[in-house]
Enzyme design. Structure first.
Site, PDB file in Angstrom:
ATOM      1  N   HIS A 150     -15.144 -22.864  29.288  1.00 34.21           N
ATOM      2  CA  HIS A 150     -14.443 -22.531  30.714  1.00 34.21           C
ATOM      3  C   HIS A 150     -13.559 -23.363  31.121  1.00 34.21           C
ATOM      4  O   HIS A 150     -13.397 -24.294  30.640  1.00 34.21           O
ATOM      5  CB  HIS A 150     -15.637 -22.196  31.692  1.00 34.21           C
ATOM      6  CG  HIS A 150     -16.717 -21.385  31.332  1.00 34.21           C
ATOM      7  ND1 HIS A 150     -17.758 -21.118  32.052  1.00 34.21           N
ATOM      8  CD2 HIS A 150     -16.703 -20.146  30.422  1.00 34.21           C
ATOM      9  CE1 HIS A 150     -18.488 -20.098  31.567  1.00 34.21           C
ATOM     10  NE2 HIS A 150     -17.734 -19.562  30.648  1.00 34.21           N
ATOM     11  N   GLU A 203     -13.237 -25.332  33.625  1.00 32.72           N
ATOM     12  CA  GLU A 203     -13.705 -26.856  34.285  1.00 32.72           C
ATOM     13  C   GLU A 203     -13.831 -27.665  32.928  1.00 32.72           C
ATOM     14  O   GLU A 203     -13.485 -28.725  33.005  1.00 32.72           O
ATOM     15  CB  GLU A 203     -15.120 -26.635  34.870  1.00 32.72           C
ATOM     16  CG  GLU A 203     -15.112 -25.783  36.085  1.00 32.72           C
ATOM     17  CD  GLU A 203     -15.504 -24.357  35.821  1.00 32.72           C
ATOM     18  OE1 GLU A 203     -16.076 -23.785  36.694  1.00 32.72           O
ATOM     19  OE2 GLU A 203     -15.132 -23.852  34.691  1.00 32.72           O
ATOM     20  N   CYS A 227     -20.296 -21.905  36.941  1.00 33.97           N
ATOM     21  CA  CYS A 227     -21.278 -21.182  36.484  1.00 33.97           C
ATOM     22  C   CYS A 227     -22.519 -22.127  36.371  1.00 33.97           C
ATOM     23  O   CYS A 227     -22.482 -23.320  36.142  1.00 33.97           O
ATOM     24  CB  CYS A 227     -21.168 -20.487  35.012  1.00 33.97           C
ATOM     25  SG  CYS A 227     -20.801 -21.732  33.685  1.00 33.97           S
ATOM     26  N   CYS A 252     -21.441 -24.640  33.584  1.00 33.02           N
ATOM     27  CA  CYS A 252     -20.233 -25.915  33.915  1.00 33.02           C
ATOM     28  C   CYS A 252     -20.800 -26.702  35.117  1.00 33.02           C
ATOM     29  O   CYS A 252     -20.421 -27.946  35.320  1.00 33.02           O
ATOM     30  CB  CYS A 252     -18.968 -25.077  34.367  1.00 33.02           C
ATOM     31  SG  CYS A 252     -18.120 -24.375  32.971  1.00 33.02           S
TER      32      CYS A 252
END
Length: 102
Positions: free
Chosen positions: A54, A56, A81, A90
């Protein structure tokens, strides 16, 4: 530059990054992330493709000096998430890196 204007600037950059993955993240949303230390962007990332790390994670991994993360602010255009799926949460990584909390 006042704080509100800075926040808007960094969030705008998150959106610019997110759009780079248009059409590649379905069923996930397009997400961009910016990491700021002392008023300077030190890391950026976006969710490039469904099933891959993701935004991040990509932003955190782009920071050369990981020690700066503890004194940095993370901007992201979607709540990180908090569940295990194809990738770990994350939110857990962000907590482990001890980002500054406002």
């Amino acid at each position: 530059m006042n704080l509100q204007h800075q926040d808007e600037l960094y969030m705008r950059r998150c959106l610019q990054l997110a759009v780079k993955a248009e059409g590649k993240t379905f069923p996930n949303p397009m997400v961009g992330c910016v990491i700021v230390h002392d008023g300077r962007i030190i890391g950026e990332g976006y969710h490039r493709k469904a099933g891959e790390p993701h935004a991040e994670v990509n932003a955190i991994n782009s920071v050369k000096d990981q020690e700066l993360l503890k004194k940095s602010t993370l901007y992201v255009n979607l709540e990180p998430c908090a569940h295990y799926g194809k990738t770990p949460p994350c939110s857990l990584l962000i907590r482990q890196k001890k980002f500054r909390v406002w």
